[in-house]
Write a protein that holds these residues in place. Structure first.
Motif, short mmCIF file in Angstrom:
data_model
loop_
_atom_site.label_atom_id
_atom_site.label_comp_id
_atom_site.label_asym_id
_atom_site.label_seq_id
_atom_site.Cartn_x
_atom_site.Cartn_y
_atom_site.Cartn_z
N LEU A 188 2.16 30.26 -10.10
CA LEU A 188 3.00 30.94 -9.11
C LEU A 188 3.56 29.94 -8.10
N LYS A 189 2.75 29.00 -7.65
CA LYS A 189 3.23 27.98 -6.72
C LYS A 189 4.32 27.13 -7.36
N LEU A 190 4.17 26.82 -8.63
CA LEU A 190 5.21 26.04 -9.32
C LEU A 190 6.51 26.83 -9.41
N VAL A 191 6.41 28.13 -9.65
CA VAL A 191 7.61 28.97 -9.71
C VAL A 191 8.30 28.99 -8.34
N VAL A 192 7.53 29.14 -7.28
CA VAL A 192 8.11 29.15 -5.92
C VAL A 192 8.75 27.79 -5.62
N MET A 193 8.10 26.71 -6.03
CA MET A 193 8.67 25.38 -5.82
C MET A 193 9.99 25.24 -6.58
N ALA A 194 10.03 25.73 -7.81
CA ALA A 194 11.27 25.66 -8.60
C ALA A 194 12.38 26.45 -7.91
N PHE A 195 12.05 27.64 -7.39
CA PHE A 195 13.05 28.43 -6.68
C PHE A 195 13.54 27.69 -5.45
#
Length: 187
Positions: free
Chosen positions: A160-167
């Motif tokens: 989830l943190k990686l997804v937020v970072m990508a966003f």
């Protein structure tokens, strides 16, 4: 009028590079007879009203709480009504008179400064999230521990943190492109 809903809630994510599109959509709601009642974390609440020609404008205010009243007074003194806030985004509205849609930013430099403030906050969030990930990097345990519930939780949180970072990276890139386009308009 019986049987018609008098209020409606709309879930709508705000993308900072699409604030003008959001402003146009809100004005369209007013023209359709839906008056903005409240701005929520993930959308809006509208109430049925007479159709009106109202302009909406959004501003990103990352200032201190101490200057908030002064900030809002500046808009009020200029004829804008504060319609709500979502995070650091403030929503203002004003009636359109003689077909002239009012603006809060009349020059590209001010708009560029607004988007740079948004980018700066997103950059800080990105750095903080990267620091959290770096300090809590999921380390695989032995084979017998690999499927423990705790490991699954950490793996999910990590993803989830990686997804937020990508966003955040995507948003920063979109804002940088918008700033570049506005800078070209200045010259």
């Amino acid at each position: 009028m019986s049987g018609e809903k008098s209020t409606k809630a709309v879930v709508r994510m705000l993308m900072p590079w699409n604030d003008e599109k959001e402003e146009r959509w809100l004005a369209e709601q007013e023209r359709s007879g839906w008056h903005l009642k409240a701005v929520r974390g993930f959308g809006y609440t509208f109430e049925r009203a007479a159709p009106a020609d109202v302009a909406y404008r959004m501003d990103f205010h990352a200032g201190h709480r101490a200057d908030r009243q002064e900030y809002l007074a500046l808009f009020t003194d200029s004829g804008w009504e504060h319609a709500g806030a979502r995070g650091h985004w403030d929503y203002f509205r004003r009636n359109v008179v003689d077909g002239k849609v009012p603006e809060i930013y009349t020059d590209p430099e001010s708009r560029v400064a607004k988007y740079k403030r948004v980018m700066a906050l997103m950059g800080v969030m990105l750095v903080l999230l990267a620091a959290v990930i770096a300090t809590k990097w999921p380390v695989a345990g032995g084979a017998e521990d690999r499927w423990r519930l705790v490991d699954k939780f950490y793996a999910s949180a990590f993803f989830l943190k990686l997804v937020v970072m990508a966003f955040l990276l995507y948003a920063i890139a979109r804002l940088a492109r918008l700033i570049h386009r506005l800078d070209k308009q200045k010259s």
